[in-house]
Design a protein around this motif. Structure first.
Motif, PDB file in Angstrom:
ATOM      1  N   THR A  25       0.828  -1.207   0.000  1.00 39.28           N
ATOM      2  CA  THR A  25       0.000   0.000   0.000  1.00 39.28           C
ATOM      3  C   THR A  25       0.862   1.257   0.000  1.00 39.28           C
ATOM      4  O   THR A  25       0.589   2.218  -0.723  1.00 39.28           O
ATOM      5  CB  THR A  25      -0.922   0.010   1.235  1.00 39.28           C
ATOM      6  OG1 THR A  25      -1.715  -1.175   1.248  1.00 39.28           O
ATOM      7  CG2 THR A  25      -1.846   1.228   1.203  1.00 39.28           C
ATOM      8  N   TRP A  28       2.365   1.870  -3.499  1.00 40.06           N
ATOM      9  CA  TRP A  28       1.421   2.421  -4.473  1.00 40.06           C
ATOM     10  C   TRP A  28       1.025   3.849  -4.130  1.00 40.06           C
ATOM     11  O   TRP A  28       0.786   4.663  -5.020  1.00 40.06           O
ATOM     12  CB  TRP A  28       0.192   1.527  -4.585  1.00 40.06           C
ATOM     13  CG  TRP A  28       0.464   0.278  -5.369  1.00 40.06           C
ATOM     14  CD1 TRP A  28       0.428  -1.004  -4.920  1.00 40.06           C
ATOM     15  CD2 TRP A  28       0.853   0.200  -6.755  1.00 40.06           C
ATOM     16  NE1 TRP A  28       0.767  -1.881  -5.928  1.00 40.06           N
ATOM     17  CE2 TRP A  28       1.035  -1.169  -7.052  1.00 40.06           C
ATOM     18  CE3 TRP A  28       1.078   1.149  -7.740  1.00 40.06           C
ATOM     19  CZ2 TRP A  28       1.419  -1.595  -8.323  1.00 40.06           C
ATOM     20  CZ3 TRP A  28       1.467   0.726  -8.996  1.00 40.06           C
ATOM     21  CH2 TRP A  28       1.628  -0.631  -9.279  1.00 40.06           C
ATOM     22  N   TRP A  31       4.052   5.771  -5.267  1.00 39.79           N
ATOM     23  CA  TRP A  31       4.094   5.737  -6.730  1.00 39.79           C
ATOM     24  C   TRP A  31       3.029   6.666  -7.310  1.00 39.79           C
ATOM     25  O   TRP A  31       3.292   7.408  -8.269  1.00 39.79           O
ATOM     26  CB  TRP A  31       3.872   4.312  -7.228  1.00 39.79           C
ATOM     27  CG  TRP A  31       4.063   4.143  -8.713  1.00 39.79           C
ATOM     28  CD1 TRP A  31       5.222   3.839  -9.363  1.00 39.79           C
ATOM     29  CD2 TRP A  31       3.056   4.247  -9.737  1.00 39.79           C
ATOM     30  NE1 TRP A  31       5.014   3.756 -10.730  1.00 39.79           N
ATOM     31  CE2 TRP A  31       3.693   4.000 -10.984  1.00 39.79           C
ATOM     32  CE3 TRP A  31       1.691   4.533  -9.731  1.00 39.79           C
ATOM     33  CZ2 TRP A  31       3.004   4.039 -12.194  1.00 39.79           C
ATOM     34  CZ3 TRP A  31       1.007   4.570 -10.938  1.00 39.79           C
ATOM     35  CH2 TRP A  31       1.660   4.322 -12.153  1.00 39.79           C
ATOM     36  N   SER A 201      -4.169   9.634  -3.128  1.00 35.55           N
ATOM     37  CA  SER A 201      -2.798   9.364  -2.711  1.00 35.55           C
ATOM     38  C   SER A 201      -2.565   9.777  -1.263  1.00 35.55           C
ATOM     39  O   SER A 201      -1.946   9.045  -0.484  1.00 35.55           O
ATOM     40  CB  SER A 201      -1.826  10.112  -3.633  1.00 35.55           C
ATOM     41  OG  SER A 201      -0.505   9.826  -3.273  1.00 35.55           O
TER      42      SER A 201
END
Length: 437
Positions: A25, A28, A31, A201
């Protein structure tokens, strides 16, 4: 029957440490933030011409190609200065942890990217881009530090390559948005897009566990908690590697950004020369940017295995030589051909591949510094080059104005990589070494 190589690959994969949910998690989230970071950075390059065409007359200047080139260089230089000031996030992350400070950087660049859509003149646009730069510059340092510390030793090197693809996936996303939203609704809509996906995000990052390495460092060294980490990276232990890393990143920044920022404008000029109208020329710039991004993503993924095989220094040297050659050929040769659009775009793919050299720094920098100063060192080394990049962009803008051409001034920046090649031997080779605690 499987070959010996197949069995070796299978055995290697079987011994890889599995990632837990927090590590997955967190990756990502980092990212996605880096992707949005790349998207935000490249939105400006894509909307440079239409935005300044509208805003320069409102600011008292004629929107001539020369003025657009000069104002674009000045505004981008301001953006780089903001990015340079982003080293402030590093000491905060070393003091308070990686994940929350990382989320704060994303929030900062998202807000000011959205505000850029409200700009009424070039001064307001320059201010918003400066503030967005402060946030954007911190995201890479903290995302790279987080992945290096959170992922297992046998996975973190490839994780650096995976992480760096996000930035160039953001280039691709910006190109796709420009091809659709930008071409239909204009440059202000492009900036507004930067506000929306970043919320996801931030939510992910705020729910991710802090890295064990940082928590152990906090427990093991309570007496150095209030010591200046910025001062520590210039002590006798780290001074040389801090300066060398900063110089190498300065070279990479000057080379890649000179080419990448002016690539859309160069493609538009070449497409117009080839007979395309403004609409089709803008879309061709989006296609070229997408190809550049794909090339860079491939370069990022190819880099970690190369760095593990031949070492960090030799890998960077290979990528620097490739960058120098592709920039010089694209802007110094293909740009001036009678029918240069196709060879120019082909060289952009090559330029993109070697632009993946930034993935090496995500892998290499964390290996050079211990946990208590790692984020500070990463942030400083990746930020200081922005100041020099800003100076170079002022110089490029002046050269474009005086020479009445875009190609030669950009091609000259390839010289920076010769400096980089001379400095690489001064950097420490960390191949085969574990991340220091």
């Amino acid at each position: 029957m499987p070959s010996t190589l197949d069995r070796q690959i299978s055995a290697t994969r079987a011994t890889k440490t599995p990632l837990n949910r927090s590590q997955i998690t967190g990756f990502w989230g980092a990212w996605a933030g880096w992707t949005l970071d790349g998207m935000d950075s490249f939105i400006y390059a894509l909307v440079l011409a239409p935005a300044l065409t509208e805003l320069l007359p409102r600011s008292g200047y004629e929107a001539t190609p020369a003025n657009i080139g000069l104002a674009g260089s000045i505004l981008f230089a301001l953006f780089l200065v903001g990015w340079g000031l982003s080293f402030i996030w590093g000491p905060l992350a070393d003091r308070f942890g990686r994940t929350k400070v990382l989320a704060a950087t994303i929030f900062t660049f998202a807000i000011f990217t959205g505000l850029a859509a409200t700009a009424n003149n070039v001064w307001e646009l320059g201010f918003y881009r400066f503030c967005a730069g402060v946030g954007i510059g911190g995201e890479w340092a903290l995302a790279g530090t987080y992945v290096a510390e959170a992922w297992p030793e046998d996975r973190r090197k490839m994780g650096a390559g995976y992480l760096q693809t996000g930035y160039y996936a953001g280039f691709f996303l910006a190109a796709a948005l420009n091809y659709t939203i930008g071409a239909t609704f204009g440059w202000r809509a492009m900036f507004l897009v930067g506000l929306f996906p970043v919320v996801v995000s931030i939510m992910v990052l705020l729910r991710v566990k802090e890295t064990d390495k940082w928590e152990r460092a906090e427990t093991a060294h309570p007496h150095v908690k209030h010591e200046s980490s910025l001062k520590a990276i210039f002590n006798a232990q780290y001074r040389k590697r801090t300066i060398v890393a900063a110089v190498l990143l300065t070279v990479a920044i000057i080379g890649l950004w000179a080419g990448a920022v002016y690539e859309p404008s160069a493609v538009v000029q070449l497409a117009t020369k080839a007979g395309m109208d403004k609409h089709d020329a803008a879309r061709m710039a989006s296609i070229a940017t997408g190809l550049l991004s794909i090339g860079t993503i491939v370069g990022c993924l190819a880099l970690p295995p190369m760095a593990e095989k031949i070492g960090r220094r030799k890998t960077l040297a290979v990528y620097f030589v490739g960058m120098a050659a592709s920039i010089a050929l694209a802007f110094g040769w293909a740009f001036y051909l009678p029918n240069g659009l196709v060879p120019f775009i082909a060289l952009l793919v090559v330029l993109g591949f070697f632009g993946g050299n930034f993935a090496l720094f995500s892998l290499w920098l964390p290996e050079q510094f211990e946990t208590r100063v790692r984020a500070t060192a990463f942030a400083f080394c990746t930020s200081v080059g922005r100041f020099f990049g800003a100076i170079v962009n002022f110089g490029i803008g002046a050269m474009v104005l005086n020479m009445k051409t875009l190609g030669v001034p950009i091609a000259i920046t390839a010289i920076a990589f010769l400096i980089g090649l001379a400095v690489i031997p001064l950097a420490p080779e960390t191949k085969g070494q574990e991340l220091p605690n």
